[in-house]
Every structure is written in C-alpha cells, then in structure tokens.
Design a protein around this motif. Structure first.
Motif: not given
Ligand code: CP
Length: 290
Positions: A3, A5-6, A9, A104, A106-107, A110, A117, A119, A122, A126
């Motif tokens: 993924h 996501l941010t 991470d 978020e 996406y939480k 997961l 995923i 992103n 969102d 982010n």
C-alpha cells in the motif's frame, strides 16, 4: 502488494528509492511492464490531475484500468464506501487508487483487501503522490533537499498537501514555514509573515483556498485575499533569484496567484504535473515489489 497510505509510513531510503525510479521513468532509462495487472481508480471526490495522471501512468506500464464513476455507481442504491471498494478487490483488481473526503478512510480497509491501496488523497489528511511529485520537482531543480527553505502559503488548515509536505520535507532536512491569513493557519506549523517568507524561501508553494472544506463560517473576499496573500508579479520580484514557485493545482488565477505568474520563469507548476506521471509509475511499480 504494498500500500501507499502516507509518506510518514515510509523511511527516507524508501522515499528516495521512489524518486530514483520516477527519475528513471522521466529520463527513459527505467523500463517496467505490468501487463496482466488491473487497476480501479476510485475517486469519491473530484480530481483531474491525480486521476488522469494515474491513468497515463497505468497506460505507460500496460496496466488495464476499470472505469468507475461514483455518480452512476450503486452507491446511488445506498451501497457503502467499504462495500464498493471490497467489490473491486473481489473482482480481481490489483491496484485500488482511492480518493475520499474522509481522513484515513483506508483504516477500515486494511486487512480486508488483497489489492494495493494507493492513497490519492484522504480529506485534509494526506496526499502522498502529490508530495512525491513535489519532491521530485525540487530535487530536479536543486539536486538536494537538505538546507532548502520552503514556504507553504494559503489555506494550510484544510490542505492535505500542506500536511504531507510539512512532515516529509522536515524529515528530509528542509526548513518549512507556513503563511497566510490567521483563519487558515494551524498551530505547530511554523508560521512566518508572508513578506518575510517570500524574501527568504527557495521554494514558494501557493495553495488554493479550499472552499469545499469550509463550514460556511469563513468570511472571504477574493480581491482582499489577492491583495494580501496573492502571489503577484510584484511579489515575485521580491523572491530570491534562484527561488521557484510551486502549486499543487487546481489554481484560481487572480486569487492566490496572479494570471501572469502561473507560467512565469520561476513557475514549475506544469512541470509538477508532468512529474506526476513518473511518480505514479514508480508508485505502481513499488506496489508489486516484494
Ligand atoms: N493536485 C491535485 O490533487 O489535483 P486534482 O484534485 O485535480 O487531482
């Protein structure tokens, strides 16, 4: 599948690896063929740049794309966001490129989807691929991050671009300040008056006023805003000689940026858009790597 996501991470090494791949795609020295893979580009919030540059990136990598239009989807029959995304995972998509107004989002997905995923934004949270293309543009210009100063000016509080860039640029050794009217400033984000920031920054990043995220309480006069916080030709003349102008776009000419500044010598705004394709190719490539 990996993924995205941010950027928080990712380690600095991982970020530099994505930028190296993006530069390779830009130079034509890196080849990648993702034939047989399928992407669903799921935009639950408006987009032109992110959606279509993902599309072009997918075309260049031979990824097939399933078209999705939220307005004609079964969300009209009260199908939820979660069930809609699960459907595209269930029918065999490998990449789920998702933009949602929910921070978020996406939480909830997961552990419930096999696909990667990616992103695409969102809410005010982010916008990792935007920041990556910003970083690529800066690296192409200056050949480094360490020691550069970036001023992000405008509607900071409602901007996922400001939030993502503030975190990652500081981690890369840049000084980041934010500027604009008090009502759009956010605590802890290193405020500096516009005049000072303009004259001392290597990168002046202008942001659109995000009316769609305001609750109706914001008093806004576009001429007054342009006069006090707009990047005019007069303000550009106060910038450092080598400094550049960036903007994630869409931009509102005559509000945060003057018409004649959008394509002036210092502006890299359309360069950012071109780099968006290369960065998204690199992110797709990364998603399938071990
Ligand atoms: N910069 C950006 O995210 O633009 P779009 O909203 O058009 O995708």
């Amino acid at each position: 599948m990996k993924h995205l996501l941010t950027l928080a991470d990712l380690s600095i090494e991982e970020i530099n690896a994505i930028l190296d791949d993006a530069q390779g795609f830009c130079d034509g020295t890196l080849k990648c063929d993702l034939s047989g893979r399928i992407a669903a580009n799921l935009f639950f919030e408006s987009s032109t740049r992110t959606q279509y540059s993902f599309n072009v990136a997918q075309e260049k990598l031979n990824v097939r794309v399933v078209s999705f239009n939220v307005a004609t989807s079964s969300m009209n029959k009260k199908e939820s966001f979660y069930d809609t995304v699960k459907l595209f995972d269930a029918i065999g998509c490998d990449f789920l490129v998702i933009r949602s107004p929910e921070v978020e989002y996406y939480k909830q997905l997961l552990g419930h989807v096999n696909a990667a995923i990616l992103n695409a934004g969102d809410g005010t949270g982010n916008h990792p691929t935007q920041s990556l293309l910003d970083l690529l543009t800066i690296r192409q210009e200056f050949g480094k991050f360490e020691g550069l100063k970036c001023c992000i000016c405008g509607d900071i509080a409602h901007s996922r671009v400001a939030h993502t860039n503030f975190e990652v640029m500081r981690r890369l050794g840049m000084e980041v300040v934010t500027s604009g009217p008090d009502m759009f400033m956010e605590e802890g984000m290193n405020f500096e008056p516009f005049e000072t920031a303009l004259a001392t920054s290597d990168i002046v990043m202008m942001l659109r006023v995000q009316h769609e995220r305001h609750d109706g309480s914001v008093q806004f006069d576009k001429d007054e805003y342009h006069k006090n916080f707009g990047l005019t030709a007069e303000n550009v003349a106060k910038m450092k000689e080598h400094a550049i102008i960036m903007h994630p776009a869409p931009f509102n000419r005559g509000v945060e940026i003057a018409d004649e500044v959008v394509e002036c010598d210092k502006a890299r705004i359309f360069k950012q858009m071109s780099n968006g394709v290369f960065v998204r190719m690199a992110v797709l490539k990364r998603a399938v790597e071990d």
